[in-house]
Design a protein around this motif. Structure first.
Motif, PDB file in Angstrom:
ATOM      1  N   GLY A 237     -38.817 -21.330 -32.877  1.00  0.00           N
ATOM      2  CA  GLY A 237     -38.419 -20.226 -32.006  1.00  0.00           C
ATOM      3  C   GLY A 237     -38.695 -18.866 -32.606  1.00  0.00           C
ATOM      4  N   ILE A 238     -38.474 -18.702 -33.909  1.00  0.00           N
ATOM      5  CA  ILE A 238     -38.715 -17.394 -34.518  1.00  0.00           C
ATOM      6  C   ILE A 238     -40.206 -17.064 -34.494  1.00  0.00           C
ATOM      7  CG2 ILE A 238     -38.948 -18.182 -36.921  1.00  0.00           C
ATOM      8  CD1 ILE A 238     -37.022 -15.072 -35.796  1.00  0.00           C
ATOM      9  N   SER A 239     -41.047 -18.078 -34.650  1.00  0.00           N
ATOM     10  CA  SER A 239     -42.491 -17.855 -34.571  1.00  0.00           C
ATOM     11  C   SER A 239     -42.895 -17.435 -33.165  1.00  0.00           C
ATOM     12  CB  SER A 239     -43.245 -19.134 -34.965  1.00  0.00           C
ATOM     13  OG  SER A 239     -42.989 -19.474 -36.316  1.00  0.00           O
ATOM     14  N   GLU A 240     -42.293 -18.065 -32.160  1.00  0.00           N
ATOM     15  CA  GLU A 240     -42.598 -17.720 -30.773  1.00  0.00           C
ATOM     16  C   GLU A 240     -42.115 -16.316 -30.432  1.00  0.00           C
ATOM     17  OE1 GLU A 240     -40.747 -20.876 -28.625  1.00  0.00           O
ATOM     18  OE2 GLU A 240     -42.123 -22.409 -29.397  1.00  0.00           O
ATOM     19  N   LEU A 241     -40.937 -15.938 -30.924  1.00  0.00           N
ATOM     20  CA  LEU A 241     -40.424 -14.588 -30.665  1.00  0.00           C
ATOM     21  C   LEU A 241     -41.301 -13.537 -31.339  1.00  0.00           C
ATOM     22  CD1 LEU A 241     -36.535 -14.977 -31.023  1.00  0.00           C
ATOM     23  CD2 LEU A 241     -37.910 -14.982 -28.941  1.00  0.00           C
ATOM     24  N   ARG A 242     -41.803 -13.858 -32.515  1.00  0.00           N
ATOM     25  CA  ARG A 242     -42.684 -12.928 -33.219  1.00  0.00           C
ATOM     26  C   ARG A 242     -43.994 -12.751 -32.439  1.00  0.00           C
ATOM     27  NH1 ARG A 242     -42.169 -14.818 -38.113  1.00  0.00           N
ATOM     28  NH2 ARG A 242     -40.885 -13.112 -38.916  1.00  0.00           N
ATOM     29  N   ALA A 243     -44.546 -13.853 -31.962  1.00  0.00           N
ATOM     30  CA  ALA A 243     -45.820 -13.805 -31.232  1.00  0.00           C
ATOM     31  C   ALA A 243     -45.684 -13.080 -29.898  1.00  0.00           C
ATOM     32  CB  ALA A 243     -46.343 -15.224 -31.019  1.00  0.00           C
ATOM     33  N   SER A 244     -44.535 -13.224 -29.257  1.00  0.00           N
ATOM     34  CA  SER A 244     -44.342 -12.623 -27.934  1.00  0.00           C
ATOM     35  C   SER A 244     -43.935 -11.158 -27.988  1.00  0.00           C
ATOM     36  CB  SER A 244     -43.271 -13.400 -27.158  1.00  0.00           C
ATOM     37  OG  SER A 244     -41.987 -13.191 -27.732  1.00  0.00           O
ATOM     38  N   GLY A 245     -43.547 -10.684 -29.168  1.00  0.00           N
ATOM     39  CA  GLY A 245     -43.063  -9.313 -29.304  1.00  0.00           C
ATOM     40  C   GLY A 245     -41.567  -9.181 -29.112  1.00  0.00           C
ATOM     41  N   GLU A 246     -40.883 -10.267 -28.744  1.00  0.00           N
ATOM     42  CA  GLU A 246     -39.439 -10.218 -28.528  1.00  0.00           C
ATOM     43  C   GLU A 246     -38.682  -9.973 -29.835  1.00  0.00           C
ATOM     44  OE1 GLU A 246     -37.982 -13.191 -25.283  1.00  0.00           O
ATOM     45  OE2 GLU A 246     -39.855 -14.023 -26.090  1.00  0.00           O
ATOM     46  N   LEU A 247     -39.197 -10.490 -30.934  1.00  0.00           N
ATOM     47  CA  LEU A 247     -38.547 -10.273 -32.222  1.00  0.00           C
ATOM     48  C   LEU A 247     -38.524  -8.796 -32.572  1.00  0.00           C
ATOM     49  CD1 LEU A 247     -37.238 -11.262 -34.831  1.00  0.00           C
ATOM     50  CD2 LEU A 247     -39.532 -11.656 -35.762  1.00  0.00           C
ATOM     51  N   LYS A 248     -39.638  -8.112 -32.361  1.00  0.00           N
ATOM     52  CA  LYS A 248     -39.705  -6.682 -32.664  1.00  0.00           C
ATOM     53  C   LYS A 248     -38.682  -5.901 -31.841  1.00  0.00           C
ATOM     54  CE  LYS A 248     -42.853  -2.739 -33.059  1.00  0.00           C
ATOM     55  NZ  LYS A 248     -41.881  -1.785 -32.469  1.00  0.00           N
ATOM     56  N   LEU A 249     -38.520  -6.272 -30.576  1.00  0.00           N
ATOM     57  CA  LEU A 249     -37.550  -5.584 -29.727  1.00  0.00           C
ATOM     58  C   LEU A 249     -36.135  -5.752 -30.265  1.00  0.00           C
ATOM     59  CD1 LEU A 249     -38.911  -6.473 -26.154  1.00  0.00           C
ATOM     60  CD2 LEU A 249     -39.120  -4.295 -27.380  1.00  0.00           C
ATOM     61  N   ILE A 250     -35.820  -6.939 -30.738  1.00  0.00           N
ATOM     62  CA  ILE A 250     -34.492  -7.183 -31.305  1.00  0.00           C
ATOM     63  C   ILE A 250     -34.311  -6.375 -32.581  1.00  0.00           C
ATOM     64  CG2 ILE A 250     -33.001  -8.911 -32.392  1.00  0.00           C
ATOM     65  CD1 ILE A 250     -34.190 -10.975 -30.441  1.00  0.00           C
ATOM     66  N   LEU A 256     -34.539  -2.174 -37.942  1.00  0.00           N
ATOM     67  CA  LEU A 256     -35.017  -3.046 -38.994  1.00  0.00           C
ATOM     68  C   LEU A 256     -36.485  -3.374 -38.794  1.00  0.00           C
ATOM     69  CD1 LEU A 256     -32.011  -5.551 -39.178  1.00  0.00           C
ATOM     70  CD2 LEU A 256     -32.515  -3.699 -40.788  1.00  0.00           C
ATOM     71  N   LYS A 257     -37.169  -3.716 -39.882  1.00  0.00           N
ATOM     72  CA  LYS A 257     -38.572  -4.097 -39.838  1.00  0.00           C
ATOM     73  C   LYS A 257     -38.709  -5.600 -40.028  1.00  0.00           C
ATOM     74  CE  LYS A 257     -40.019   0.180 -39.530  1.00  0.00           C
ATOM     75  NZ  LYS A 257     -40.629   0.687 -38.281  1.00  0.00           N
ATOM     76  N   ASP A 258     -39.790  -6.137 -39.474  1.00  0.00           N
ATOM     77  CA  ASP A 258     -40.069  -7.558 -39.666  1.00  0.00           C
ATOM     78  C   ASP A 258     -40.364  -7.820 -41.137  1.00  0.00           C
ATOM     79  OD1 ASP A 258     -40.661 -10.212 -39.292  1.00  0.00           O
ATOM     80  OD2 ASP A 258     -42.217  -9.889 -37.785  1.00  0.00           O
TER      81      ASP A 258
END
Length: 259
Positions: A237-250, A256-258
């Motif tokens: 899931g974390i890989s998918e959120l990173r790929a979709s840009g959702e992780l950056k939004l969070i 915070l930075k990735d």
């Protein structure tokens, strides 16, 4: 022919059943002490970035999240015994027996802190530099192998003081400002947010960085058969959120930075 058809149907049904998400529509319980911005107040608009990651991943799979606060040692004990599913903000050294995902959810670097009005020119330059400094740490936390060994060797004396409970970091900060401690240690974003919360942002200064950073994880109970399934789900899931840009939004929400 009829028997073969029935067998084929049964095998197909079993295959489809195995492909379904384990524990579909389950409620996953997460415990941790408050360590904002990793995790904050439950049911708030800013519950912490790891809580938002967990909830997003779980919701995508049809699951729900039950997140509650508890002191760190109690959180580890409850999850270890299988009374809750997971903790967040864990290092592998915190609980080597827990089940961890392949992919981490952050990286922590620990800083040493001193009261701003302390005239000492001391800075951290390795374990030997701790000398006669009175150090405040949090009970149940791990920092690095060297520092953990130092804490274990000195915890019963005056050189190391352990704080516990739901306000452990706040206790250490107040003891530092009351001159009952010389230095304390904390993860920088957590310390920065806590000082703002307490209205003490200018009262404490950084005086050195611990050598080793730690990968942070969501870690799940060794007592629950479902833990391997959920840690795989969290890792993917974390890989998918990173790929979709959702992780950056969070992460942007918490400045915070990735990693």
């Amino acid at each position: 022919m009829k028997i073969i058809t029935i067998i084929s149907y049964c095998l197909l049904s079993l295959t489809l059943l195995l492909q379904m998400p384990l524990g579909y529509s389950e409620t996953i319980s997460i415990l941790s002490d408050k360590w904002y911005p990793i995790n904050g107040e439950p049911n708030s608009s800013h519950p912490g970035y790891m809580i938002e990651i967990a909830e997003t991943i779980l919701n995508k799979q049809g699951h729900k999240l039950d997140y509650r606060l508890a002191p760190w040692k109690r959180s580890l004990a409850e999850v270890r015994q299988g009374h809750a599913n997971c903790v967040v903000g864990a290092y592998k050294s915190d609980a080597p027996d827990f089940i961890y995902p392949k992919n981490s959810w952050g990286k922590a670097e620990f800083n040493f802190y001193m009261a701003s009005d302390n005239p000492s020119s001391w800075t951290y330059k390795g374990i030997d530099s701790l000398g006669s400094m009175n150090l405040g740490v949090i009970s149940g936390y791990t920092y690095s192998s060297d520092l953990d060994s130092y804490i274990a060797a000195n915890r019963n004396g005056s050189l190391v003081q352990l704080a516990s409970g739901e306000k452990a970091l706040e206790k250490n900060i107040r003891k530092l400002l009351a001159k009952r401690l010389d230095i304390i240690i904390s993860y920088q974003p957590v310390m920065a947010n806590k000082l703002v919360e307490l209205g003490m942002a200018g009262n404490i200064k950084r005086v050195g960085l611990l050598e080793n950073s730690q990968n942070m994880y969501i870690a799940c109970s060794p007592k629950k058969e479902s833990s391997k399934h959920y840690t795989q789900l969290f890792s993917d899931g974390i890989s998918e959120l990173r790929a979709s840009g959702e992780l950056k939004l969070i992460l942007d929400k918490y400045d915070l930075k990735d990693w």
